[in-house]
Design a protein around this motif. Structure first.
Motif, PDB file in Angstrom:
ATOM      1  N   LYS A   2       0.854  -1.192   0.000  1.00  0.00           N
ATOM      2  CA  LYS A   2       0.000   0.000   0.000  1.00  0.00           C
ATOM      3  C   LYS A   2       0.879   1.227   0.000  1.00  0.00           C
ATOM      4  CE  LYS A   2      -4.009  -2.053   2.036  1.00  0.00           C
ATOM      5  NZ  LYS A   2      -5.134  -1.927   2.893  1.00  0.00           N
ATOM      6  N   LEU A   3       0.616   2.089  -0.947  1.00  0.00           N
ATOM      7  CA  LEU A   3       1.358   3.346  -1.052  1.00  0.00           C
ATOM      8  C   LEU A   3       0.366   4.493  -1.025  1.00  0.00           C
ATOM      9  CD1 LEU A   3       3.773   2.502  -4.014  1.00  0.00           C
ATOM     10  CD2 LEU A   3       4.278   2.389  -1.573  1.00  0.00           C
ATOM     11  N   THR A   4       0.794   5.600  -0.449  1.00  0.00           N
ATOM     12  CA  THR A   4      -0.021   6.807  -0.495  1.00  0.00           C
ATOM     13  C   THR A   4       0.672   7.764  -1.461  1.00  0.00           C
ATOM     14  OG1 THR A   4      -0.730   6.464   1.774  1.00  0.00           O
ATOM     15  CG2 THR A   4      -1.050   8.670   0.842  1.00  0.00           C
ATOM     16  N   ILE A   5       0.057   7.904  -2.619  1.00  0.00           N
ATOM     17  CA  ILE A   5       0.644   8.732  -3.671  1.00  0.00           C
ATOM     18  C   ILE A   5      -0.295   9.894  -3.958  1.00  0.00           C
ATOM     19  CG2 ILE A   5       1.423   8.780  -6.072  1.00  0.00           C
ATOM     20  CD1 ILE A   5       2.307   5.907  -5.743  1.00  0.00           C
ATOM     21  N   ASN A   6       0.222  11.087  -3.802  1.00  0.00           N
ATOM     22  CA  ASN A   6      -0.548  12.311  -4.020  1.00  0.00           C
ATOM     23  C   ASN A   6      -1.837  12.307  -3.199  1.00  0.00           C
ATOM     24  OD1 ASN A   6       1.472  13.091  -5.782  1.00  0.00           O
ATOM     25  ND2 ASN A   6       0.421  12.234  -7.551  1.00  0.00           N
ATOM     26  N   GLY A   7      -1.722  11.786  -1.986  1.00  0.00           N
ATOM     27  CA  GLY A   7      -2.847  11.791  -1.058  1.00  0.00           C
ATOM     28  C   GLY A   7      -3.834  10.654  -1.241  1.00  0.00           C
ATOM     29  N   GLU A   8      -3.602   9.800  -2.217  1.00  0.00           N
ATOM     30  CA  GLU A   8      -4.526   8.700  -2.490  1.00  0.00           C
ATOM     31  C   GLU A   8      -3.838   7.374  -2.182  1.00  0.00           C
ATOM     32  OE1 GLU A   8      -6.671   6.773  -6.395  1.00  0.00           O
ATOM     33  OE2 GLU A   8      -6.279   8.918  -6.383  1.00  0.00           O
ATOM     34  N   LEU A  49       9.313  12.152  -0.746  1.00  0.00           N
ATOM     35  CA  LEU A  49       8.866  11.189   0.267  1.00  0.00           C
ATOM     36  C   LEU A  49       8.780  11.970   1.568  1.00  0.00           C
ATOM     37  CD1 LEU A  49      10.896   7.915  -0.425  1.00  0.00           C
ATOM     38  CD2 LEU A  49       8.692   8.625  -1.346  1.00  0.00           C
ATOM     39  N   ASP A  50       7.569  12.161   2.051  1.00  0.00           N
ATOM     40  CA  ASP A  50       7.322  13.023   3.219  1.00  0.00           C
ATOM     41  C   ASP A  50       7.997  14.384   3.036  1.00  0.00           C
ATOM     42  OD1 ASP A  50       5.616  11.347   4.599  1.00  0.00           O
ATOM     43  OD2 ASP A  50       7.175  10.528   5.895  1.00  0.00           O
ATOM     44  N   GLY A  51       7.936  14.923   1.841  1.00  0.00           N
ATOM     45  CA  GLY A  51       8.451  16.253   1.546  1.00  0.00           C
ATOM     46  C   GLY A  51       9.921  16.319   1.186  1.00  0.00           C
ATOM     47  N   VAL A  52      10.615  15.206   1.274  1.00  0.00           N
ATOM     48  CA  VAL A  52      12.052  15.191   0.998  1.00  0.00           C
ATOM     49  C   VAL A  52      12.292  14.747  -0.446  1.00  0.00           C
ATOM     50  CG1 VAL A  52      14.261  14.148   1.636  1.00  0.00           C
ATOM     51  CG2 VAL A  52      12.555  14.661   3.400  1.00  0.00           C
ATOM     52  N   ALA A  63      10.594   1.300   0.485  1.00  0.00           N
ATOM     53  CA  ALA A  63      10.973   2.500   1.233  1.00  0.00           C
ATOM     54  C   ALA A  63       9.871   3.548   1.225  1.00  0.00           C
ATOM     55  CB  ALA A  63      12.263   3.097   0.659  1.00  0.00           C
ATOM     56  N   ALA A  64       8.916   3.403   0.313  1.00  0.00           N
ATOM     57  CA  ALA A  64       7.837   4.389   0.201  1.00  0.00           C
ATOM     58  C   ALA A  64       6.581   3.967   0.953  1.00  0.00           C
ATOM     59  CB  ALA A  64       7.507   4.616  -1.280  1.00  0.00           C
ATOM     60  N   GLU A  65       6.572   2.750   1.458  1.00  0.00           N
ATOM     61  CA  GLU A  65       5.397   2.282   2.191  1.00  0.00           C
ATOM     62  C   GLU A  65       5.313   3.026   3.525  1.00  0.00           C
ATOM     63  OE1 GLU A  65       3.195  -1.942   2.203  1.00  0.00           O
ATOM     64  OE2 GLU A  65       5.250  -1.965   2.939  1.00  0.00           O
ATOM     65  N   GLY A  66       4.163   3.581   3.824  1.00  0.00           N
ATOM     66  CA  GLY A  66       3.963   4.276   5.085  1.00  0.00           C
ATOM     67  C   GLY A  66       4.386   5.735   5.091  1.00  0.00           C
ATOM     68  N   VAL A  67       4.834   6.239   3.956  1.00  0.00           N
ATOM     69  CA  VAL A  67       5.187   7.656   3.856  1.00  0.00           C
ATOM     70  C   VAL A  67       4.379   8.278   2.717  1.00  0.00           C
ATOM     71  CG1 VAL A  67       7.516   7.304   4.759  1.00  0.00           C
ATOM     72  CG2 VAL A  67       7.151   7.299   2.310  1.00  0.00           C
ATOM     73  N   ALA A  68       4.288   9.584   2.732  1.00  0.00           N
ATOM     74  CA  ALA A  68       3.556  10.286   1.681  1.00  0.00           C
ATOM     75  C   ALA A  68       4.459  10.477   0.471  1.00  0.00           C
ATOM     76  CB  ALA A  68       3.065  11.629   2.192  1.00  0.00           C
ATOM     77  N   VAL A  69       4.019   9.928  -0.655  1.00  0.00           N
ATOM     78  CA  VAL A  69       4.747  10.094  -1.912  1.00  0.00           C
ATOM     79  C   VAL A  69       4.042  11.195  -2.700  1.00  0.00           C
ATOM     80  CG1 VAL A  69       5.491   9.001  -4.064  1.00  0.00           C
ATOM     81  CG2 VAL A  69       5.351   7.646  -1.936  1.00  0.00           C
ATOM     82  N   THR A  70       4.811  12.175  -3.134  1.00  0.00           N
ATOM     83  CA  THR A  70       4.244  13.232  -3.965  1.00  0.00           C
ATOM     84  C   THR A  70       4.995  13.260  -5.282  1.00  0.00           C
ATOM     85  OG1 THR A  70       3.760  14.538  -1.991  1.00  0.00           O
ATOM     86  CG2 THR A  70       3.666  15.686  -4.100  1.00  0.00           C
ATOM     87  N   THR A  71       4.255  13.223  -6.371  1.00  0.00           N
ATOM     88  CA  THR A  71       4.843  13.304  -7.703  1.00  0.00           C
ATOM     89  C   THR A  71       4.518  14.673  -8.297  1.00  0.00           C
ATOM     90  OG1 THR A  71       2.903  12.523  -8.915  1.00  0.00           O
ATOM     91  CG2 THR A  71       4.387  10.831  -7.995  1.00  0.00           C
ATOM     92  N   ILE A  72       5.042  14.929  -9.473  1.00  0.00           N
ATOM     93  CA  ILE A  72       4.770  16.208 -10.140  1.00  0.00           C
ATOM     94  C   ILE A  72       3.270  16.379 -10.385  1.00  0.00           C
ATOM     95  CG2 ILE A  72       5.115  15.314 -12.480  1.00  0.00           C
ATOM     96  CD1 ILE A  72       6.289  18.773 -11.205  1.00  0.00           C
ATOM     97  N   GLU A  73       2.557  15.273 -10.551  1.00  0.00           N
ATOM     98  CA  GLU A  73       1.110  15.380 -10.772  1.00  0.00           C
ATOM     99  C   GLU A  73       0.380  15.842  -9.515  1.00  0.00           C
ATOM    100  OE1 GLU A  73       2.896  12.619 -11.553  1.00  0.00           O
ATOM    101  OE2 GLU A  73       2.402  12.006 -13.608  1.00  0.00           O
ATOM    102  N   GLY A  74       0.964  15.630  -8.349  1.00  0.00           N
ATOM    103  CA  GLY A  74       0.270  15.932  -7.108  1.00  0.00           C
ATOM    104  C   GLY A  74       0.845  17.074  -6.298  1.00  0.00           C
TER     105      GLY A  74
END
Length: 150
Positions: A2-8, A49-52, A63-74
């Motif tokens: 489970k990943l949280t990508i762009n808030g989803e 990843l959590d803003g970094v 490494a992205a599980e449990g952290v907020a992933v933000t891409t250019i789309e989000g």
């Protein structure tokens, strides 16, 4: 996984060692994040990843599980809007290939430092390469965005 990508929250049936970039691009179809060198040397694949700012081409999905992933789309908010407006006003991109990574690094810089010096900008952006050499326009874009945020 489970990943949280762009808030989803997204559920993927993938190898936890798969590079995050492939999960984003190939599994989720989000192609704004680019593949450049595949060795974390060019920054085209930068996500947060959590803003970094993080090079997704060498970061395992685990490494992205449990952290907020933000891409250019989000990427969103006042800092992102200031950077995007500056990029448009100053015609920063040339070919544009590296620009999603450049924008992600610029947003991370200005989130942490609203008044960066040239040295701050150089340090923050040193991991992002531009084959068109638009570095002066990128620096001007960051300064313009910083002015908008003041």
């Amino acid at each position: 996984m489970k990943l949280t990508i762009n808030g989803e929250e997204r559920t993927l049936d993938i190898d936890p060692e798969m590079p995050l970039l492939w999960a984003i691009r190939d599994e989720l179809g989000m192609t704004g994040t680019k593949f450049g060198c595949g060795a974390a040397q060019c920054g085209a694949c930068t996500v947060h990843l959590d803003g970094v700012p993080t090079r997704s081409c060498v970061t395992p999905v685990s490494a992205a599980e449990g952290v907020a992933v933000t891409t250019i789309e989000g990427v969103a908010g006042p800092v992102a809007e200031a950077v995007q407006a500056a990029w448009t006003e100053l015609d920063v991109p040339q070919c544009g290939y590296c620009q999603s990574g450049q924008v992600m690094s610029a947003v991370a810089l200005l989130t942490e430092n609203k008044k960066p010096t040239d040295e701050d900008i150089d340090a923050a952006m040193s991991g992002n390469l531009c084959r068109c050499a638009t570095y002066q326009r990128i620096r001007a874009g960051i300064k313009s965005a910083a002015t908008k945020l003041a």
